[in-house]
Scaffold this motif. Sequence first.
Motif, PDB file in Angstrom:
ATOM      1  N   ARG A   9       0.823  -1.208   0.000  1.00 41.38           N
ATOM      2  CA  ARG A   9       0.000   0.000   0.000  1.00 41.38           C
ATOM      3  C   ARG A   9       0.862   1.265   0.000  1.00 41.38           C
ATOM      4  O   ARG A   9       0.593   2.223  -0.731  1.00 41.38           O
ATOM      5  CB  ARG A   9      -0.926  -0.013   1.215  1.00 41.38           C
ATOM      6  N   SER A  10       1.899   1.282   0.809  1.00 45.16           N
ATOM      7  CA  SER A  10       2.744   2.472   0.906  1.00 45.16           C
ATOM      8  C   SER A  10       3.453   2.746  -0.415  1.00 45.16           C
ATOM      9  O   SER A  10       3.498   3.892  -0.889  1.00 45.16           O
ATOM     10  CB  SER A  10       3.775   2.297   2.023  1.00 45.16           C
ATOM     11  N   LEU A  11       4.017   1.692  -1.040  1.00 45.07           N
ATOM     12  CA  LEU A  11       4.701   1.882  -2.312  1.00 45.07           C
ATOM     13  C   LEU A  11       3.713   2.254  -3.412  1.00 45.07           C
ATOM     14  O   LEU A  11       4.036   3.074  -4.292  1.00 45.07           O
ATOM     15  CB  LEU A  11       5.477   0.617  -2.692  1.00 45.07           C
ATOM     16  N   SER A  12       2.521   1.689  -3.371  1.00 47.26           N
ATOM     17  CA  SER A  12       1.497   2.040  -4.365  1.00 47.26           C
ATOM     18  C   SER A  12       1.183   3.534  -4.297  1.00 47.26           C
ATOM     19  O   SER A  12       1.037   4.208  -5.331  1.00 47.26           O
ATOM     20  CB  SER A  12       0.226   1.226  -4.131  1.00 47.26           C
ATOM     21  N   LYS A  13       1.107   4.056  -3.087  1.00 44.33           N
ATOM     22  CA  LYS A  13       0.854   5.483  -2.915  1.00 44.33           C
ATOM     23  C   LYS A  13       2.002   6.309  -3.472  1.00 44.33           C
ATOM     24  O   LYS A  13       1.793   7.323  -4.152  1.00 44.33           O
ATOM     25  CB  LYS A  13       0.641   5.789  -1.429  1.00 44.33           C
ATOM     26  N   THR A  14       3.224   5.862  -3.212  1.00 45.23           N
ATOM     27  CA  THR A  14       4.399   6.554  -3.740  1.00 45.23           C
ATOM     28  C   THR A  14       4.400   6.536  -5.262  1.00 45.23           C
ATOM     29  O   THR A  14       4.696   7.556  -5.917  1.00 45.23           O
ATOM     30  CB  THR A  14       5.686   5.904  -3.211  1.00 45.23           C
ATOM     31  N   LEU A  15       4.075   5.404  -5.837  1.00 42.43           N
ATOM     32  CA  LEU A  15       4.049   5.272  -7.298  1.00 42.43           C
ATOM     33  C   LEU A  15       3.011   6.202  -7.926  1.00 42.43           C
ATOM     34  O   LEU A  15       3.202   6.696  -9.042  1.00 42.43           O
ATOM     35  CB  LEU A  15       3.755   3.822  -7.686  1.00 42.43           C
ATOM     36  N   ARG A  16       1.922   6.466  -7.217  1.00 44.96           N
ATOM     37  CA  ARG A  16       0.878   7.350  -7.752  1.00 44.96           C
ATOM     38  C   ARG A  16       1.226   8.820  -7.598  1.00 44.96           C
ATOM     39  O   ARG A  16       0.914   9.630  -8.477  1.00 44.96           O
ATOM     40  CB  ARG A  16      -0.457   7.074  -7.047  1.00 44.96           C
ATOM     41  N   ASN A  17       1.869   9.172  -6.481  1.00 41.68           N
ATOM     42  CA  ASN A  17       1.966  10.577  -6.120  1.00 41.68           C
ATOM     43  C   ASN A  17       3.338  11.218  -6.347  1.00 41.68           C
ATOM     44  O   ASN A  17       3.418  12.440  -6.530  1.00 41.68           O
ATOM     45  CB  ASN A  17       1.586  10.753  -4.638  1.00 41.68           C
ATOM     46  N   LYS A  18       4.373  10.456  -6.312  1.00 44.30           N
ATOM     47  CA  LYS A  18       5.715  11.035  -6.398  1.00 44.30           C
ATOM     48  C   LYS A  18       6.073  11.357  -7.848  1.00 44.30           C
ATOM     49  O   LYS A  18       5.747  10.590  -8.755  1.00 44.30           O
ATOM     50  CB  LYS A  18       6.747  10.069  -5.812  1.00 44.30           C
ATOM     51  N   PRO A  19       6.772  12.464  -8.111  1.00 38.74           N
ATOM     52  CA  PRO A  19       7.253  12.726  -9.467  1.00 38.74           C
ATOM     53  C   PRO A  19       8.519  11.914  -9.761  1.00 38.74           C
ATOM     54  O   PRO A  19       9.480  11.950  -8.997  1.00 38.74           O
ATOM     55  CB  PRO A  19       7.548  14.230  -9.457  1.00 38.74           C
ATOM     56  N   TYR A  20       8.501  11.155 -10.840  1.00 35.65           N
ATOM     57  CA  TYR A  20       9.646  10.317 -11.205  1.00 35.65           C
ATOM     58  C   TYR A  20       9.488   9.854 -12.648  1.00 35.65           C
ATOM     59  O   TYR A  20       8.407   9.955 -13.256  1.00 35.65           O
ATOM     60  CB  TYR A  20       9.750   9.104 -10.285  1.00 35.65           C
ATOM     61  N   ALA A  21      10.569   9.322 -13.165  1.00 35.04           N
ATOM     62  CA  ALA A  21      10.551   8.626 -14.454  1.00 35.04           C
ATOM     63  C   ALA A  21      11.361   7.349 -14.292  1.00 35.04           C
ATOM     64  O   ALA A  21      12.359   7.323 -13.561  1.00 35.04           O
ATOM     65  CB  ALA A  21      11.132   9.494 -15.561  1.00 35.04           C
ATOM     66  N   VAL A  22      10.929   6.281 -14.947  1.00 38.53           N
ATOM     67  CA  VAL A  22      11.674   5.026 -14.954  1.00 38.53           C
ATOM     68  C   VAL A  22      11.983   4.650 -16.388  1.00 38.53           C
ATOM     69  O   VAL A  22      11.093   4.666 -17.248  1.00 38.53           O
ATOM     70  CB  VAL A  22      10.886   3.893 -14.262  1.00 38.53           C
ATOM     71  N   THR A  23      13.237   4.352 -16.640  1.00 38.78           N
ATOM     72  CA  THR A  23      13.688   4.013 -17.988  1.00 38.78           C
ATOM     73  C   THR A  23      14.389   2.663 -17.973  1.00 38.78           C
ATOM     74  O   THR A  23      14.749   2.131 -16.916  1.00 38.78           O
ATOM     75  CB  THR A  23      14.650   5.084 -18.531  1.00 38.78           C
ATOM     76  N   VAL A  24      14.594   2.129 -19.150  1.00 37.25           N
ATOM     77  CA  VAL A  24      15.330   0.876 -19.306  1.00 37.25           C
ATOM     78  C   VAL A  24      16.482   1.097 -20.275  1.00 37.25           C
ATOM     79  O   VAL A  24      16.316   1.724 -21.325  1.00 37.25           O
ATOM     80  CB  VAL A  24      14.399  -0.272 -19.787  1.00 37.25           C
ATOM     81  N   ASN A  25      17.660   0.655 -19.878  1.00 38.36           N
ATOM     82  CA  ASN A  25      18.863   0.687 -20.721  1.00 38.36           C
ATOM     83  C   ASN A  25      19.243   2.095 -21.178  1.00 38.36           C
ATOM     84  O   ASN A  25      19.849   2.269 -22.231  1.00 38.36           O
ATOM     85  CB  ASN A  25      18.697  -0.224 -21.935  1.00 38.36           C
ATOM     86  N   ARG A  26      18.925   3.094 -20.363  1.00 36.38           N
ATOM     87  CA  ARG A  26      19.295   4.464 -20.716  1.00 36.38           C
ATOM     88  C   ARG A  26      20.707   4.817 -20.266  1.00 36.38           C
ATOM     89  O   ARG A  26      21.356   5.664 -20.867  1.00 36.38           O
ATOM     90  CB  ARG A  26      18.292   5.461 -20.118  1.00 36.38           C
ATOM     91  N   ASN A  27      21.180   4.196 -19.171  1.00 37.19           N
ATOM     92  CA  ASN A  27      22.523   4.526 -18.683  1.00 37.19           C
ATOM     93  C   ASN A  27      23.097   3.352 -17.908  1.00 37.19           C
ATOM     94  O   ASN A  27      23.321   3.438 -16.701  1.00 37.19           O
ATOM     95  CB  ASN A  27      22.480   5.784 -17.815  1.00 37.19           C
TER      96      ASN A  27
END
Length: 242
Positions: free
Chosen positions: A76-94
Amino acid sequence: MEIPFLAPGDHRFPDPRPALAENEGLVCVSTDLAVPRLLAAYPLGIFPWFEENGVFFWFSIAPRAVLFPKKIHIGRSLSKTLRNKPYAVTVNRNFPEVIAACSRIERPGQESSWIGPAFRQAYTELHKAGHAHSFECWYPDDQGNLNLAGGFYGVQIGRAFFGESMFAAQPDASKIAFACAVPYLAECGIELIDCQQDTPHLARFGSEQMEFNDFQATALRLSLSDLQQPINQGVLREQNIR
């Protein structure tokens, strides 16, 4: 128990089971981390752990901590973070910076990281060959510029993914990267993620223990199966990025 030496150019590995029973998991040693050797090792449940004076030590662990991607648990806590926090997730960018960041982590009980220059070079070559992948989590700064906050990397052979290391320079960054990466890996066709050792961090995602014989048989079978789609470079998720 004598420790087998793997001659250069000979990428065959001994059965790891005697080492698990008699030698605390030390299977063999070699003087290289050649790409073909790495690709031969992982489906057998063997991985290089550290290097000393130009000699690489190959280990195995049992039982094995694994995660089945389609069974991932997001709390539940991580789900809330995933919804509300500003971020980007990439694959094989660096990939180079992710493995370098992992090498800089201070780990309890270890004077230095096992991810030395030879390891970084070998896995970068594996990345160029299409079998090592990085997942990056980026946080925006006050000016809106994205900065690498965390991530992880691992080895992919067929439909098996063998996790290697992760880091978090900012709170929750590695968790966010993992939570976004695992469903993507499932979409690509990955059916098993090898976590090696069980930790509370991975247990929260639903990792479970697997007997070594079952793990090796599953890893070998999946390593011979093609992905549904390649693990390419790109953006997996952008959340609250302006």
